[in-house]
Scaffold this motif. Sequence first.
Motif, mmCIF file in Angstrom:
data_model
loop_
_atom_site.group_PDB
_atom_site.id
_atom_site.type_symbol
_atom_site.label_atom_id
_atom_site.label_comp_id
_atom_site.label_asym_id
_atom_site.label_seq_id
_atom_site.Cartn_x
_atom_site.Cartn_y
_atom_site.Cartn_z
ATOM 1 N N LEU A 81 0.536 -0.994 -0.482
ATOM 2 C CA LEU A 81 -0.065 0.201 -0.096
ATOM 3 C C LEU A 81 0.942 1.192 0.201
ATOM 4 O O LEU A 81 0.438 2.251 -0.853
ATOM 5 N N ARG A 82 1.910 1.458 0.768
ATOM 6 C CA ARG A 82 2.618 2.299 1.122
ATOM 7 C C ARG A 82 3.133 2.780 -0.572
ATOM 8 O O ARG A 82 3.784 3.872 -0.943
ATOM 9 N N ASN A 123 3.113 1.487 -3.039
ATOM 10 C CA ASN A 123 1.808 2.586 -4.458
ATOM 11 C C ASN A 123 1.528 3.766 -4.059
ATOM 12 O O ASN A 123 1.490 4.247 -5.271
ATOM 13 N N ALA A 124 1.125 4.073 -3.350
ATOM 14 C CA ALA A 124 0.652 5.672 -2.943
ATOM 15 C C ALA A 124 1.791 6.500 -2.741
ATOM 16 O O ALA A 124 1.341 7.373 -3.974
ATOM 17 N N LEU A 125 2.926 6.267 -2.605
ATOM 18 C CA LEU A 125 4.052 7.582 -2.420
ATOM 19 C C LEU A 125 4.747 6.894 -4.241
ATOM 20 O O LEU A 125 5.012 8.182 -4.637
ATOM 21 N N GLU A 126 4.584 6.008 -5.002
ATOM 22 C CA GLU A 126 5.929 5.878 -5.887
ATOM 23 C C GLU A 126 4.320 6.503 -7.466
ATOM 24 O O GLU A 126 4.619 6.708 -7.877
ATOM 25 N N LYS A 127 2.848 5.778 -7.263
ATOM 26 C CA LYS A 127 1.973 6.320 -8.444
ATOM 27 C C LYS A 127 1.076 7.118 -8.101
ATOM 28 O O LYS A 127 0.156 7.035 -9.010
ATOM 29 N N GLY A 128 1.121 7.221 -6.597
ATOM 30 C CA GLY A 128 0.147 8.358 -6.884
ATOM 31 C C GLY A 128 -1.299 7.441 -6.026
ATOM 32 O O GLY A 128 -2.435 8.148 -5.643
ATOM 33 N N ASN A 129 -1.491 6.817 -5.852
ATOM 34 C CA ASN A 129 -3.036 5.504 -5.285
ATOM 35 C C ASN A 129 -2.182 4.438 -4.681
ATOM 36 O O ASN A 129 -1.209 3.441 -5.506
ATOM 37 N N PRO A 130 -3.229 4.100 -3.817
ATOM 38 C CA PRO A 130 -2.761 2.637 -2.889
ATOM 39 C C PRO A 130 -2.658 1.011 -4.017
ATOM 40 O O PRO A 130 -2.973 0.057 -3.857
ATOM 41 N N GLY A 156 -2.236 0.980 -7.395
ATOM 42 C CA GLY A 156 -0.881 0.669 -8.090
ATOM 43 C C GLY A 156 -1.060 1.188 -9.405
ATOM 44 O O GLY A 156 -0.503 0.386 -10.281
ATOM 45 N N GLU A 157 -2.666 1.617 -9.788
ATOM 46 C CA GLU A 157 -2.740 2.219 -11.580
ATOM 47 C C GLU A 157 -1.487 3.033 -12.115
ATOM 48 O O GLU A 157 -1.523 3.985 -10.881
ATOM 49 N N PRO A 158 -0.765 2.646 -12.945
ATOM 50 C CA PRO A 158 -0.396 3.544 -13.953
ATOM 51 C C PRO A 158 -0.498 4.430 -14.584
ATOM 52 O O PRO A 158 0.064 5.272 -14.918
ATOM 53 N N ALA A 218 -11.503 13.578 -6.290
ATOM 54 C CA ALA A 218 -12.386 12.289 -7.057
ATOM 55 C C ALA A 218 -11.926 10.923 -6.078
ATOM 56 O O ALA A 218 -13.443 10.681 -5.795
ATOM 57 N N GLY A 219 -11.121 10.871 -5.395
ATOM 58 C CA GLY A 219 -10.431 9.724 -4.534
ATOM 59 C C GLY A 219 -9.682 8.856 -5.864
ATOM 60 O O GLY A 219 -9.982 8.969 -7.068
ATOM 61 N N CYS A 220 -9.210 7.878 -5.158
ATOM 62 C CA CYS A 220 -8.498 6.371 -5.939
ATOM 63 C C CYS A 220 -9.520 5.835 -6.739
ATOM 64 O O CYS A 220 -9.541 5.221 -7.810
ATOM 65 N N LEU A 221 -10.490 5.134 -5.717
ATOM 66 C CA LEU A 221 -11.528 4.795 -6.091
ATOM 67 C C LEU A 221 -12.287 4.877 -6.821
ATOM 68 O O LEU A 221 -12.869 4.260 -8.016
ATOM 69 N N SER A 222 -13.041 6.500 -7.289
ATOM 70 C CA SER A 222 -13.876 6.797 -7.927
ATOM 71 C C SER A 222 -12.829 6.538 -9.205
ATOM 72 O O SER A 222 -13.867 6.661 -10.175
#
Length: 352
Positions: free
Chosen positions: A102-103, A105-112, A114-116, A140-144
């Motif tokens: 989680l960490r 993905n969130a820090l490297e891709k901006g979302n937990p 891991g979506e590029p 909007a947030g990550c999931l939306s």
Amino acid sequence: MNEIDMRSILKCVRCGTCRSVCPVFDVLGWESSGARGRMLVAHGISQGLEVDEAVLDSLNTCTTCGMCKEMCPSGASPTTVVEQTRHQLVLQGKMTEAQKELRINALEKGNPLGEPKDRMAWLGDSRKDAADKAEYVYFAGCLSSYRFPEVAKRTFDILKNYGVTVLKDEVCCSSPLLRTGSDPSELMSKNLEQIKEVGAHTIITGCAGCYSTLKKDYPEELNVVHVSQFLSDRLEELDLRKLDLKVAYHDPCHLGRCSGVFDAPRELIKAVCELEELENIREKSKCCGAGGGVLKGYPDLALEISKKRVEEVPEDVDYLVTVCPLCRTNLQRGSEKVKVIDVLDLLEMSMG
């Protein structure tokens, strides 16, 4: 162990009230899987308890739903203790693989997740309507953005009529990091810088986790409203028509019990169709099972908690409605008898 942790731990009189309401204990049944057990584990860590896999599982199976705090007769806050103990252990490099992922993905891709791909792709042809300066920002947030882009687009297409814009380089609000013990400051700073550049005085979000985090955890006080609050204040302007539907509504923990937002979603629902309440609602609403990193780290547990919540859905409703994409995700996993939708989906039916 800091003073806040210890003060809350010592408030716990081991009465066991939390055992009767903890969604995780209800499924797993082990003392260490409930709030009282986690308080004992946290106290043990403060006294030098060795942190092994069982200790990590005890702490990280907590959904941070806040029901234990709501019902505690002594005023203890096990959720706070769990989050702070997780953070203390992460600082020592003691965490699960799910926490690490989680960490990263969130820090490297901006979302937990891991979506590029482009986070703002959901804007589509509405990208031209996203102004550089505005008084309101839709977060909007990550999931939306990645899992329910049609809801994000639908939300913005309504909000843009009120002079609302978006953050062009929005990143995760940092809720997943906060709940699982990692440092949220880098993500927070990125979002705060953009909010200042836009000049907005109000942030609007459709996610319970984003709402709670932006409102309570950001280093600067922000005026944060949930989209259901924003729209319920403008019902007469929405041109809604009545639908021949009956729905049930699920209160997300971090929007409802933890933040006190109960009425706005119900006002929107009642404006367009019939609402049949679940057995446990408002402050007593049962957790969907996904929060606190549990869906990521313990998906089978999250599924079982979801199934127990869905058992409360009346047989004669057409939909189960919620106002949180994380709740929607996990409730749909546990539901075979009813489709789970966002309140914005319901509004679109009414406006279409």
